[in-house]
Design an enzyme around this catalytic site. Structure first.
Site, PDB file in Angstrom:
ATOM      1  CG  ASP A   1      30.420  33.228  39.571  1.00  0.00           C
ATOM      2  OD1 ASP A   1      31.360  32.430  39.765  1.00  0.00           O
ATOM      3  OD2 ASP A   1      30.587  34.434  39.317  1.00  0.00           O
TER       4      ASP A   1
ATOM      5  CD  GLN B   1      36.636  34.345  44.499  1.00  0.00           C
ATOM      6  OE1 GLN B   1      37.368  33.751  45.286  1.00  0.00           O
ATOM      7  NE2 GLN B   1      37.122  35.133  43.551  1.00  0.00           N
TER       8      GLN B   1
ATOM      9  CE  LYS C   1      38.465  33.612  40.230  1.00  0.00           C
ATOM     10  NZ  LYS C   1      39.322  34.764  40.357  1.00  0.00           N
TER      11      LYS C   1
ATOM     12  CG  HIS D   1      33.329  38.871  38.889  1.00  0.00           C
ATOM     13  ND1 HIS D   1      33.515  38.921  37.530  1.00  0.00           N
ATOM     14  CD2 HIS D   1      34.561  39.033  39.444  1.00  0.00           C
ATOM     15  CE1 HIS D   1      34.815  39.095  37.278  1.00  0.00           C
ATOM     16  NE2 HIS D   1      35.463  39.165  38.422  1.00  0.00           N
TER      17      HIS D   1
ATOM     18  CB  CYS E   1      35.469  42.402  38.320  1.00  0.00           C
ATOM     19  SG  CYS E   1      37.057  42.497  37.510  1.00  0.00           S
TER      20      CYS E   1
HETATM   21  N1  C6P Z   1      37.467  37.197  40.398  1.00  0.00           N
HETATM   22  C1  C6P Z   1      38.987  38.406  41.849  1.00  0.00           C
HETATM   23  O1  C6P Z   1      40.077  38.872  42.126  1.00  0.00           O
HETATM   24  P1  C6P Z   1      37.633  34.243  35.635  1.00  0.00           P
HETATM   25  O2  C6P Z   1      38.379  35.530  35.426  1.00  0.00           O
HETATM   26  O3  C6P Z   1      36.780  33.909  34.447  1.00  0.00           O
HETATM   27  O4  C6P Z   1      38.500  33.115  36.068  1.00  0.00           O
HETATM   28  O5  C6P Z   1      36.664  34.479  36.892  1.00  0.00           O
HETATM   29  C2  C6P Z   1      35.758  35.553  36.886  1.00  0.00           C
HETATM   30  C3  C6P Z   1      35.022  35.612  38.186  1.00  0.00           C
HETATM   31  C4  C6P Z   1      33.672  35.307  38.216  1.00  0.00           C
HETATM   32  N2  C6P Z   1      32.975  35.291  39.353  1.00  0.00           N
HETATM   33  C5  C6P Z   1      33.551  35.560  40.536  1.00  0.00           C
HETATM   34  C6  C6P Z   1      32.733  35.497  41.782  1.00  0.00           C
HETATM   35  C7  C6P Z   1      34.902  35.882  40.585  1.00  0.00           C
HETATM   36  O6  C6P Z   1      35.466  36.159  41.760  1.00  0.00           O
HETATM   37  C8  C6P Z   1      35.651  35.938  39.378  1.00  0.00           C
HETATM   38  C9  C6P Z   1      37.097  36.324  39.384  1.00  0.00           C
HETATM   39  C10 C6P Z   1      38.848  37.643  40.558  1.00  0.00           C
HETATM   40  O7  C6P Z   1      38.013  38.550  42.571  1.00  0.00           O
HETATM   41  C11 C6P Z   1      39.331  38.421  39.381  1.00  0.00           C
HETATM   42  S1  C6P Z   1      38.404  39.895  39.106  1.00  0.00           S
END
Ligand code: C6P
Length: 406
Positions: free
Chosen positions: A200, A203, A226, A123, A364
């Site tokens: 990370d 997910q 999430k 991401h 992203c």
């Molecule tokens: N992905 C998706 O729709 P935040 O925004 O900080 O809570 O998470 C960022 C992020 C970082 N790593 C991974 C693997 C992610 O999937 C995400 C967030 C969302 O896939 C929003 S783009």
């Protein structure tokens, strides 16, 4: 394993009763944000109506109750991920801020020419902070490629290490492909080469059992929104010895030992990294979300989501023209796809007309899209409250829109 019924959870999610464009809403954008059960909403309302007061600053009862609620979450998170101490649990605004904290602070300990390894499926939150660091300190970014099914090529991964490799940053689960990366094995390889690993877990955390010690993660990051919790809060787990070495990320209230114009000292962990008033109400409600998820049994949730994934994938392959991106064995319940050459946005709009809420775009992960030779995908992602009826409605909608798009 606990008995599990997605249908039995539905009364706890009034939002799922919504109708969109006159149709029953089917919410399949869980990888972006999961919905929160009433228990979490009640926890937020309860804090606003009974214990709202700033934390760590007052001797008065309200402040002490608010502080205790937030600190109880720290202990809950510690236990949930198998960390050794609450000193290792830093509260942040979410995954993105957690990674930026490490890149910024741990990055101060790196020198020009030191190397950081990321993967092609990261991401942007796990790419751009490292790129900023490279510009700031002259570090070098290396990228692990993937195989056609969306699994990482560990042979190449091994070959990327040099004596200058300091850190690997990898998604536990890809938000686009659903690939579950072999992070424990990757951690072992990183450590054998004298490097650290940041995982990370955005997910992964709500979809599988996570134990930071078993994984060998030096840093593990995730977001509450999430995992059925409030927005705006998240976690950085870091090994204590590393956090001790790292300089503060931001300066301000709460992160200090003593301030004087002659020199300032830092607070003990974890507060050294928590400048300013945190979202203590969100953090208190985050504990309710973890309790809720834990009460379902994460293994039961994972099994349920896998059944939905298999059922949906099988039925999607019956629809002519559908291409699915990410087919690695054991993948998580995320399905990225395109219908023929149709633009992902058009597919998303048509599905929304039929009440199906999916995500469209590059998610992203533009470098991954470039590798796949596409601009974006449509993505359906599942959570504990999704049912077979949701999949049936999703498939029926795809059957309607697919002929219009080809
Ligand atoms: N992905 C998706 O729709 P935040 O925004 O900080 O809570 O998470 C960022 C992020 C970082 N790593 C991974 C693997 C992610 O999937 C995400 C967030 C969302 O896939 C929003 S783009």
């Amino acid at each position: 394993m606990k008995d599990f019924s997605a249908e039995a959870l539905l009364p706890q999610f009034p939002i799922l009763e919504r109708r969109i464009n006159g149709r029953r809403m089917v919410y399949l954008d869980n990888a972006a944000t999961t919905q929160a059960p009433l228990a979490v909403v009640d926890s937020i309302t309860g804090a606003y109506t009974s214990t709202r007061a700033n934390v760590h600053r007052g001797v008065h009862t309200l402040s002490q109750e608010a502080t205790a609620a937030m600190e109880a979450t720290r202990e809950r998170v510690r236990g949930f991920i198998g960390a050794a101490s609450t000193s290792e649990i830093i509260f942040t605004r979410g995954t993105t801020e957690s990674i930026n904290l490490v890149a910024s602070s741990y990055g101060e300990l790196l020198e020009a020419g030191d190397e950081i390894i990321v993967t092609v499926m990261e991401h942007h939150s796990d790419i751009v902070p490292w790129q900023i660091l490279c510009t700031r300190r002259g570090t070098v970014l290396k990228v692990v490629p993937m195989r056609p099914d969306g699994s990482l090529d560990l042979g190449v991964y091994r070959s990327l290490f040099t004596p200058r490799t300091r850190l690997v940053a990898v998604a536990h689960v890809s938000n686009v492909l659903g690939t579950v990366n072999p992070v424990a094995e990757m951690a072992e390889i990183a450590h054998a080469n004298g490097a650290l690993i940041l995982v990370d877990g955005a997910q992964a955390i709500a979809h599988m059992k996570v134990d930071v010690a078993a994984l060998g993660a030096d840093f593990y990051v995730f977001s509450s929104h999430k995992m059925y919790g409030p927005t705006g809060v998240g976690v950085l787990y870091g090994r204590r010895e590393l956090l001790e070495l790292m300089p503060p990320y931001q300066g301000g209230g709460e992160m200090i030992g003593h301030v004087s114009f002659g020199g300032t000292t830092w607070a003990e962990l974890p507060y050294k990294f928590e400048a300013g008033t945190p979202d203590y109400i969100g953090l208190a409600a985050f504990r309710t979300a973890i309790d809720w998820l834990d009460s379902l049994g994460i293994e039961a949730v994972a099994e349920h989501e896998h059944r939905l994934l298999e059922y949906a994938t099988g039925r999607m392959t019956e629809i002519p023209g559908i291409r699915i991106f990410g087919t690695a064995p054991g993948k998580a319940a995320v399905i990225s796809f395109l219908i023929g050459d149709a633009h992902h946005y058009d597919t998303g709009v048509l599905l929304d007309h039929l009440g199906i809420e999916v995500r469209t775009g590059h998610h992203c992960a533009q470098p991954l899209m470039e590798t796949l030779g596409i601009e974006g995908t449509v993505r359906a992602s599942f959570a504990a409250y999704n049912t077979r009826a949701d999949v049936d409605d999703f498939i029926a909608a795809l059957q309607r829109v697919a002929p219009m798009l080809q």
